[in-house]
Design a protein around this motif. Structure first.
Motif, short mmCIF file in Angstrom:
data_model
loop_
_atom_site.label_atom_id
_atom_site.label_comp_id
_atom_site.label_asym_id
_atom_site.label_seq_id
_atom_site.Cartn_x
_atom_site.Cartn_y
_atom_site.Cartn_z
N ASP A 171 -6.22 -1.35 6.94
CA ASP A 171 -5.31 -2.30 7.58
C ASP A 171 -3.87 -1.78 7.57
OD1 ASP A 171 -7.23 -4.12 8.40
OD2 ASP A 171 -7.21 -5.18 6.49
N ALA A 172 -3.46 -1.09 6.50
CA ALA A 172 -2.12 -0.48 6.46
C ALA A 172 -1.99 0.56 7.57
CB ALA A 172 -1.86 0.15 5.10
N ASP A 173 -3.05 1.34 7.78
CA ASP A 173 -3.03 2.33 8.85
C ASP A 173 -2.90 1.65 10.21
OD1 ASP A 173 -3.23 4.91 10.06
OD2 ASP A 173 -5.37 4.56 10.42
N GLU A 174 -3.64 0.57 10.42
CA GLU A 174 -3.59 -0.14 11.70
C GLU A 174 -2.25 -0.86 11.90
OE1 GLU A 174 -7.06 -2.62 11.90
OE2 GLU A 174 -8.41 -0.90 12.07
N GLN A 175 -1.69 -1.42 10.82
CA GLN A 175 -0.47 -2.21 10.94
C GLN A 175 0.80 -1.36 10.92
OE1 GLN A 175 -0.73 -5.45 8.01
NE2 GLN A 175 -2.90 -5.62 8.51
N TYR A 176 0.78 -0.21 10.23
CA TYR A 176 1.99 0.60 10.07
C TYR A 176 1.85 2.04 10.56
CZ TYR A 176 3.84 -3.17 7.23
OH TYR A 176 4.30 -4.39 6.80
N GLY A 177 0.66 2.44 10.97
CA GLY A 177 0.47 3.79 11.50
C GLY A 177 0.61 4.88 10.45
N LEU A 178 -0.31 4.91 9.50
CA LEU A 178 -0.28 5.93 8.46
C LEU A 178 -0.74 7.30 8.96
CD1 LEU A 178 -1.71 4.02 5.36
CD2 LEU A 178 0.67 4.39 5.99
N GLY A 179 -1.20 7.37 10.17
CA GLY A 179 -1.63 8.66 10.71
C GLY A 179 -3.12 8.89 10.66
N GLY A 180 -3.89 7.86 10.38
CA GLY A 180 -5.34 7.98 10.42
C GLY A 180 -5.98 8.02 9.04
N VAL A 181 -7.07 7.28 8.92
CA VAL A 181 -7.87 7.24 7.70
C VAL A 181 -9.29 7.61 8.08
CG1 VAL A 181 -8.83 5.74 5.91
CG2 VAL A 181 -6.45 5.44 6.62
N GLN A 182 -9.85 8.55 7.35
CA GLN A 182 -11.25 8.91 7.56
C GLN A 182 -12.00 8.73 6.26
OE1 GLN A 182 -11.33 12.90 9.07
NE2 GLN A 182 -10.40 12.34 11.01
N ALA A 183 -13.23 8.29 6.38
CA ALA A 183 -14.09 8.11 5.21
C ALA A 183 -15.53 8.32 5.67
CB ALA A 183 -13.91 6.73 4.61
N ARG A 184 -16.37 8.60 4.71
CA ARG A 184 -17.80 8.73 5.01
C ARG A 184 -18.56 7.74 4.13
NH1 ARG A 184 -20.21 11.17 0.84
NH2 ARG A 184 -18.98 12.57 -0.44
N TRP A 185 -19.68 7.31 4.65
CA TRP A 185 -20.53 6.39 3.90
C TRP A 185 -21.40 7.20 2.97
CZ3 TRP A 185 -20.63 1.53 2.68
CH2 TRP A 185 -21.80 0.95 2.17
N VAL A 212 0.85 -1.19 0.00
CA VAL A 212 0.00 0.00 0.00
C VAL A 212 0.89 1.25 0.00
CG1 VAL A 212 -1.75 1.31 1.28
CG2 VAL A 212 -1.86 -1.19 1.23
N ALA A 213 0.51 2.23 -0.82
CA ALA A 213 1.21 3.51 -0.88
C ALA A 213 0.18 4.63 -0.81
CB ALA A 213 2.02 3.61 -2.17
N VAL A 214 0.62 5.78 -0.30
CA VAL A 214 -0.19 6.99 -0.23
C VAL A 214 0.63 8.11 -0.85
CG1 VAL A 214 -1.32 8.65 1.30
CG2 VAL A 214 -1.34 6.21 1.87
N TYR A 259 1.85 14.35 2.76
CA TYR A 259 2.25 13.08 3.35
C TYR A 259 2.36 12.02 2.25
CZ TYR A 259 2.07 8.76 6.08
OH TYR A 259 2.34 7.53 6.61
N THR A 260 3.50 11.35 2.18
CA THR A 260 3.71 10.26 1.22
C THR A 260 4.25 9.07 1.99
OG1 THR A 260 4.20 11.83 -0.53
CG2 THR A 260 4.97 9.59 -0.85
N ALA A 261 3.73 7.89 1.68
CA ALA A 261 4.19 6.69 2.37
C ALA A 261 4.08 5.49 1.45
CB ALA A 261 3.34 6.44 3.62
N SER A 262 4.94 4.54 1.69
CA SER A 262 4.88 3.24 1.03
C SER A 262 5.27 2.24 2.10
CB SER A 262 5.85 3.18 -0.15
OG SER A 262 5.72 1.95 -0.81
N VAL A 263 4.37 1.32 2.39
CA VAL A 263 4.61 0.40 3.51
C VAL A 263 4.86 -1.02 3.01
CG1 VAL A 263 3.24 1.79 5.10
CG2 VAL A 263 2.14 -0.06 3.85
#
Length: 146
Positions: free
Chosen positions: A80-94, A38-40, A45-49
């Motif tokens: 799951d990437a956020d939970e496993q590697y700490g991406l700093g939080g994910v927010q979404a709306r339904w 997973v990459a952001v 903020y840029t990440a590749s885990v």
């Protein structure tokens, strides 16, 4: 009525406890779990885990996220990437109209009227919503703010 001596009950209790501990062991990973990267990108903020283990599951706000009801998705991989590697939080709306999530923020980088979070699988932009698009083991998932 005769009573059963306590010491005879002890082996039964110990056996039951041993069985309970053995039976309570964590179940093996579901067969639908996969390992992906997973990459952001796109914002400050840029990440590749490393490898992320993901599978279909209930997400943000209690909605079940699985393509065709069985397969992991780009959104399950991101959460799951956020939970496993700490991406700093994910927010979404339904979004009730599409019956899917819309990612609104990753690590503080927010979607707005001009930019939105888009998901790519192996460098191909998804055409369905992030909970309706299946992924498989070995896929590279990229979320880009564009």
């Amino acid at each position: 009525m005769p009573s059963v001596p306590r010491r005879k009950a002890a082996p039964v209790a110990a056996a039951a406890l041993a069985c309970a501990l053995t039976c309570a062991a964590a179940p093996p990973a579901a067969s639908s779990d996969v390992r992906v990267r997973v990459a952001v990108t796109g914002g400050p903020y840029t990440a590749s885990v490393g490898l992320v283990i993901t599978g279909p599951r209930t997400l943000l706000g209690g909605y079940y996220c699985a393509a065709d009801g069985l397969a992991p998705t780009p959104l399950t991989a991101l959460v799951d990437a956020d939970e496993q590697y700490g991406l700093g939080g994910v927010q979404a709306r339904w979004d009730a109209s599409t019956q899917d999530f819309v990612v609104t923020r990753i690590h503080g980088d927010a979607a707005d009227g001009k930019k939105k979070w888009n998901a790519y699988i192996n460098e191909e932009k998804i055409k369905k919503g992030p909970c309706h698009t299946p992924i498989k083991g070995g896929d590279k998932i990229r979320w880009t703010l564009e």
